[in-house]
Design an enzyme around this catalytic site. Structure first.
Site, PDB file in Angstrom:
ATOM      1  N   PRO A 101      28.865 -54.049 -28.531  1.00 31.60           N
ATOM      2  CA  PRO A 101      27.934 -53.028 -28.042  1.00 31.60           C
ATOM      3  C   PRO A 101      27.653 -51.989 -29.133  1.00 31.60           C
ATOM      4  CG  PRO A 101      29.689 -53.410 -26.444  1.00 31.60           C
ATOM      5  CD  PRO A 101      30.057 -54.172 -27.686  1.00 31.60           C
ATOM      6  N   ASP A 152      36.921 -47.392 -39.735  1.00 34.44           N
ATOM      7  CA  ASP A 152      36.198 -48.542 -39.166  1.00 34.44           C
ATOM      8  C   ASP A 152      36.153 -49.713 -40.143  1.00 34.44           C
ATOM      9  OD1 ASP A 152      35.602 -46.830 -37.077  1.00 34.44           O
ATOM     10  OD2 ASP A 152      33.531 -47.537 -36.888  1.00 34.44           O
TER      11      ASP A 152
HETATM   12  O1  PMV Z   1      33.127 -43.297 -32.612  1.00 35.54           O
HETATM   13  P1  PMV Z   1      33.869 -44.160 -33.599  1.00 35.54           P
HETATM   14  O2  PMV Z   1      34.675 -45.237 -32.987  1.00 35.54           O
HETATM   15  O3  PMV Z   1      33.031 -44.586 -34.741  1.00 35.54           O
HETATM   16  O4  PMV Z   1      35.041 -43.263 -34.202  1.00 35.54           O
HETATM   17  C1  PMV Z   1      34.870 -42.031 -34.758  1.00 35.54           C
HETATM   18  C2  PMV Z   1      36.198 -41.559 -35.206  1.00 35.54           C
HETATM   19  C3  PMV Z   1      36.195 -40.162 -35.791  1.00 35.54           C
HETATM   20  O5  PMV Z   1      37.533 -39.877 -36.148  1.00 35.54           O
HETATM   21  C4  PMV Z   1      35.749 -39.134 -34.750  1.00 35.54           C
HETATM   22  C5  PMV Z   1      35.287 -40.071 -37.008  1.00 35.54           C
HETATM   23  C6  PMV Z   1      35.782 -40.855 -38.212  1.00 35.54           C
HETATM   24  O6  PMV Z   1      34.984 -41.021 -39.152  1.00 35.54           O
HETATM   25  O7  PMV Z   1      36.954 -41.249 -38.280  1.00 35.54           O
END
Ligand code: PMV
Length: 318
Positions: A101, A152
């Site tokens: 998603p 990520d």
């Molecule tokens: O929303 P996501 O799963 O892309 O995660 C963001 C995580 C944060 O810590 C809020 C931002 C980051 O770059 O790590």
């Protein structure tokens, strides 16, 4: 020349979001039941170097040369070509598809970049090592997310549970017992850069207060690392709940996320919290295997838009 393809999984953050942007650790795991796929089809009828891109999910059907430079697909191709610097670029079409998603905290953007970087470097005869793939995907992430922590691209490139700290070597977590995770989408969407900048403004206005919250989240994440490795489920669930309270103090939860989190806990989850940027997106619950179906159904009844489950199995040395 054969058709080649590469897949990359989704990801979910278990602990430490937001604090990770300020140098604290975070833990994330791959979600292998969703994935992005990049496929290359050689095109012998066009002149060498002609690259065509098809991404049905975002209604894209365009030549590489017509895409804006800062388009993530264009950036991933350009960075890979620069890295591999092939003597000859055959003509080809690259097709992108994904079951992850979009904008839901499951890493769809990074997964697409990684699948694309991998397939293109392999197609050109120089498959890049995982660290390089992750670094290039990080460069693509920066174009669109400003100051991503890098978690990520790391967890998706390595496809293993990771303990991540900005600028530090990554640690792959070798867990001893399997754990089941139920992930539910609140249906609300707030782009991550918005919640990251909202937290940044609060931090600038009151650094002492927010540094203390980041510190507490960091401590929870460190304890969670041990609990996850050792398979101490009760402790792990409790730590998730504590992490959620701190995320509420950062004001990144939402009424819907709070409802889903409460529903999962009352249906038997060992712990539950939001995951990712927050103010929508996904929540995640640690659930004993016998209660997975019940928790999934309870979350759907409570209004979750999508519910998926993933099992983190033991990770051994190769
Ligand atoms: O929303 P996501 O799963 O892309 O995660 C963001 C995580 C944060 O810590 C809020 C931002 C980051 O770059 O790590």
């Amino acid at each position: 020349m054969p058709v080649v393809y590469k897949k990359a999984p989704g990801k979910i953050i278990l602990f430490g979001e937001h604090a990770v942007v300020y140098g604290k650790p975070a833990i994330a795991i791959p979600v292998k039941n969703v994935s992005a796929t990049a496929r290359i089809i050689p095109d012998i009828s066009s002149k060498p170097g002609h690259i065509h891109i098809q991404a049905q999910d975002i209604q894209l059907d365009s030549d590489y040369s017509d895409l804006a430079e800062d388009h993530p697909l264009s950036a991933a191709i350009r960075l890979t070509l620069q890295k591999v610097s092939p003597v000859h670029i055959p003509s080809f079409t690259v097709q992108i598809s994904s079951t992850i998603p979009i904008s839901a905290g499951l890493g769809s953007g990074a997964a697409v970049s990684i699948a694309l970087i991998r397939v293109l470097s392999s197609f050109l005869g120089s498959p890049l090592p995982t660290e390089e793939v992750s670094n290039l995907a990080y460069e693509v992430e920066k174009i669109h997310h400003g100051t991503p922590s890098g978690i990520d691209n790391t967890v998706i490139a390595y496809e293993k549970p990771v303990y991540f700290r900005r600028g530090k070597p990554i640690q792959i977590l070798k867990v001893k017992s399997p754990t089941c995770w139920v992930i539910a989408d609140s249906g609300e969407k707030t782009p991550t850069y918005e919640t990251v900048s909202a937290v940044r403004e609060k931090h600038i206005a009151n650094p002492e207060k927010y540094n203390a919250i980041f510190q507490d989240i960091g401590d929870i994440t460190r304890r969670a690392k041990t609990a996850l490795i050792q398979g101490e489920f009760t402790a792990l669930g409790q730590l998730m709940n504590e992490n959620q309270s701190l995320l509420e103090k950062l004001d990144v939860s939402s009424p819907m996320l709070n409802t889903l989190i409460a529903s999962a806990r009352s249906a038997g989850a060992s712990g539950a919290k939001l995951s990712g940027g927050g103010r929508g997106g996904n929540m995640i619950a640690l659930v004993p295997i016998s209660k997975v179906h019940h928790v999934e159904q309870t979350l759907k009844d409570a209004g979750a838009k999508h519910v998926i489950s993933t099992t983190l199995t033991e990770v051994h040395d190769r």
